[in-house]
Design an enzyme around this catalytic site. Structure first.
Site: not given
Length: 863
Positions: A461-462, A739
């Site tokens: 959710d980004e 990441e």
């Protein structure tokens, strides 16, 4: 037939339909076998009239100014070129004709109004999308038809039962209040004399859908879900019929029960009728009048890059049946896209598709997705049925299928890969298979995150356009793909979102982000996208107009840093992310790096000021070039005074500090640079040649080591397989860039941090070093008009090759070590020259063509 140039291209587009400028610049590559161009002739044909420039004595072939009367809205022209080259007595053959057609260039060209469903809706809870349509009749034969279309939200259009285009998630994500993109489609073959019907599926998308982190936000740009469409049909007698969205259109609920970019899509096929867009044939309804909303056509803008499309289809690597009837599918590759299924089951059967990047204990690991449920559901109509969601995308390698009637055959499911349909321009390969997999991971992460804008991650959710990520990755991106048009569009949104004081947001488009990101604060490395990314794109493409367009944004950013730093030229205040995601940073505080964040800020201040001066010089602004060059010198001096100790060490005795100082040219004396390089190598080896840098240091460290005489240590870093390292994820089965260096820990457990994406391109910026140093290919002048081949072997790599499609044609290098030296094969594009610097050999300059060099022979010649 005489050799001929390649097809002319317009601006950064390979399809000139609907171009948004009236005088598009022209580019072409030379005929096969040509070494240079001494002149050209451009011919244009429009409305049956032909014009020509005549012979122009000029070597330019990249972004050549439009030499004719400007195009008017809707005007079409066919353009071709021929060239004069040395060694030929006359011109080449003409290139094939390339078509360019202007879109709607002026707000007054638009008659269409935004139309939406009129029924009562709570936009916070009732999210069922609509379909809109209109019937119309054409009384004369059709000569040409164009559909100009955009939406508040997302659209997929149909005419007479056929889908228009193959793009998805259009019109994409821009700063809608400033720039709403529209697309132009050739629909000549879709309309007929007589009865017709035009319609569109609608979706929330970024406009009013659930986007952002911290629980997400809805309705950021409006609450209406509207279509804006203008169909223009030219008839055989020269008359025009225009069908534009207005109050005569109708709306009905679509069989898409729910759709969200993060959440996924639910489709009830029992509610559908495939004939809904065929005149007089469907049974769906009821169809009711639409509501007309406000529009501002001054914000409508044509695309400068390609749309999002399906670029690849992957079939399952394995399908595992679970005891409870579920099926787990592994596609063998982490990707961004969605599933297409073909299923045969009773009406009312519900099939649910869930997605994740990684498995934990044999099940989907969904915690890293946070609030993104990434679940697609289809309710079957009965019988054989093929389905793919329309208005969502997922980042996944694994999919779980629940409710499948019977056994799931792997031929019944495919993963369709979607991203901005950029042209591939760069390739790399070497003798180390792990390094090759690393490079492939970089490519896949770029593909997955270049979805209309350059995002940080594609799964949770980004999915935001983080400025720092693309700032460090742009050199790699612009080698691998022709992404200049796409990034130019996004940079226009960066300029639109720049605050009046010059602050560049952390991510663009800007959405609320909680107290850490709102209100917006200036931050080094992230804000420097304003200066550094336009420069990178200019150097790779040769587009001086792009550099000029973004110069005011860059200047405002540097001027802001100058004000914040004050007379002492040290930016040592305010909120900074520093060397984000340093491996020692705790999961809950990614900014807690071992390098002083204000050292990073001041270093970037100097680097951006230096590049602003370079940009000004390229643009012919000598006063600004002198001013900002002087400012860069002052900041570099202040940096040395504050952060470099008398013994040559730095106040932050870290790899990032030394790498930044070396690469950014902040150390003025050779002895000081030598000490810094030696100390950098020492601290790297003290860490066991494992990564000890974050988002800032990682893209710089291999160059810093290489340029300071420690290329062997750079290769130690590249080929390290222990965590943290570039190759550790590869050994753990990664197929994209992570990441976090330890996103998946050696024991198979997930990193506990809330930010644990397995598809994040920023740390893959090392691929730029691989292209330039391992393979040895780099630009020396804008657009690769002059390039350098300088491979620097090491790390046990015995051969490497790279290829890049420059604006002038293919540049390539392939080298292999042998018992006496190195064999090298080179390709220099037509119209270009290359400086070749091979180990232990005197540099040579080569012209266009294919060349084969043996370092042993070069050594003998030099002797």
């Amino acid at each position: 037939m005489s050799p001929q140039p390649a097809l002319v291209t317009f601006e950064h587009l390979h399809n000139g339909l609907g171009i948004g400028v009236d005088a598009p610049r022209l580019s072409w590559t030379l005929p096969s076998g040509a070494v240079a161009q001494t002149g050209y002739e451009i011919e244009i044909e429009r409305a049956g009239v032909t014009e020509t420039t005549g012979h122009v004595a000029d070597s330019g072939q990249n972004f050549v100014p439009w030499p004719f009367r400007p195009l008017t809205s809707r005007e079409r022209a066919d353009v071709r070129v021929r060239v004069w080259t040395p060694g030929r007595s006359g011109p080449s053959g003409w290139s094939a004709s390339a078509s360019v057609e202007a879109g709607l260039l002026h707000p007054s060209d638009w008659r269409a109004l935004p139309v939406a469903a009129a029924w009562p809706e709570n936009p916070d809870t009732d999210r069922r999308p609509a379909r809109v349509r209109r019937d119309f009749t054409l009384g004369r034969p059709v000569t040409r038809a164009r559909l100009y279309i955009t939406a508040h939200g997302l659209y997929e259009a149909e005419i007479n039962g056929r889908r228009i285009g193959d793009d998805i998630l259009s019109p994409g994500w821009t700063v809608y209040g400033e720039r709403l993109r529209y697309y132009t489609y050739d629909v000549t073959d879709h309309v007929v004399r007589g009865a017709n019907r035009i319609g569109a599926w609608l979706g929330d998308g970024w406009y009013r859908g659930h986007i952002g982190f911290d629980g997400g936000y809805r309705n950021l740009y409006g609450t209406d879900q509207s279509l804006i469409a203008q169909l223009e049909v030219l008839h055989d007698d020269g008359s025009t019929t225009t069908v534009a969205t207005d109050s005569t259109w109708q709306a009905a609920p679509s069989p898409i029960v729910f759709s969200g970019l993060y959440e996924g899509e639910t489709f009830d096929a029992r509610l559908d009728d495939a004939a809904w867009s065929i005149p007089g044939q469907d049974t769906t309804g009821p169809w009711t009048p639409v509501t007309v909303h406000h529009r501002d056509p001054s914000t409508f803008t044509a695309p400068t890059g390609p749309a999002v499309r399906c670029t690849q289809i992957l079939h399952p690597a394995s399908v595992t049946a679970k005891a409870d009837g579920r099926h787990l599918i592994d596609f063998g590759q982490n990707l961004v896209g969605r599933l297409r299924i073909t299923v045969d089951g009773p009406a009312g059967t519900t099939v649910t598709l869930r997605h994740a990047e990684i498995l934990q204990d044999g099940e989907l690991a969904t915690r890293p997705l946070r609030a993104a449920t990434a679940t697609d559901t289809v309710i079957l109509p009965g019988g054989l049925f093929t389905w793919e969601p329309r208005f969502t995308l997922h980042g996944f390698r694994y999919a779980e299928v629940t409710g499948w009637p019977g056994e799931l055959d792997e031929t019944a499911v495919e993963a369709r890969v979607y991203h901005t349909d950029m042209r591939r321009t760069g390739w790399f390969e070497c003798s180390n298979p792990l390094v090759n997999r690393l490079h492939e991971n970089v490519v896949w992460s770029m593909r997955g995150n270049f979805v209309d804008i350059p995002t940080d991650c594609p799964q949770r959710d980004e999915r935001l356009g983080w400025t720092g990520d693309i700032q460090v990755f742009a050199p790699t991106a612009s080698f691998l793909y022709d992404c200049t048009g796409m990034l130019d569009s996004w940079l226009r949104d960066v300029a639109a979102e720049q605050l009046p004081d010059g602050t560049v947001p952390w991510y663009v488009p800007v959405i609320p982000g909680g107290p850490q990101w709102t209100p917006i604060q200036p931050g080094a490395a992230w804000g420097d996208v304003a200066t550094l990314t336009p420069w990178v794109l200019y150097r790779r493409s040769g587009d001086l107009n792009l550099l000029s367009r973004h110069f005011p944004m860059a200047r405002a950013w540097v001027d802001l840093m100058a004000r914040l730093a004050g007379p002492d030229r040290l930016w040592d205040s305010g909120y900074q992310l520093g060397d984000w995601l340093d491996p020692i940073a705790p999961p809950e505080d990614p900014a807690a790096s071992r390098t002083d964040r204000y050292l990073v800020a001041t270093g970037y201040f100097a680097w951006s000021a230096r590049h602003l001066a370079l940009s000004a010089a390229e643009l012919g602004d000598d006063e600004a070039a002198d001013r900002y060059s002087g400012l860069a010198d002052e900041v570099a001096g202040a940096f040395r005074d504050r952060y470099v100790l008398p013994d040559g060490r730095m106040t932050s005795d870290t790899p990032t500090a030394y790498a930044l100082a070396l690469v950014f040219g902040l150390l003025d004396e050779p002895e000081q640079r030598a000490r810094a390089g030696d100390r950098l190598a020492e601290v790297v080896l003290e860490d066991g040649a494992r990564i000890a840098t974050g988002f800032v240091g990682t893209p710089l460290i291999c160059d810093a080591l290489t340029d300071s005489g420690h290329v062997d240590v750079a290769y130690r870093l590249l080929t390290q397989t222990e965590c943290p390292s570039w190759l550790y994820p590869v050994t753990m089965g990664a197929t994209t860039i992570w990441e976090r260096w330890d996103g998946l820990r050696p024991d198979g457990s997930l990193n506990p941090g809330g930010m644990t994406s397995f598809n994040h391109y920023a740390l893959g910026a090392v691929a730029d070093w691989m292209h330039r140093v391992v393979a040895g290919i780099e630009a020396m002048e804008p657009g690769f008009r002059k390039l350098r081949f300088r491979p620097r072997p090491g790390g046990g790599i015995t051969w490497a090759r790279a290829r890049h499609e420059t604006p002038y044609g293919v540049a390539a290098i392939s080298w292999e070590q042998n018992a006496t030296g190195m064999l090298v094969e080179l390709t220099v594009p037509a119209g270009c020259e290359a400086v070749v610097e091979l180990p232990r050999c005197t540099p040579v300059v080569l012209g266009a063509g294919d060349h084969r060099l043996d370092t042993t022979e070069l050594d003998q010649l030099a002797a």
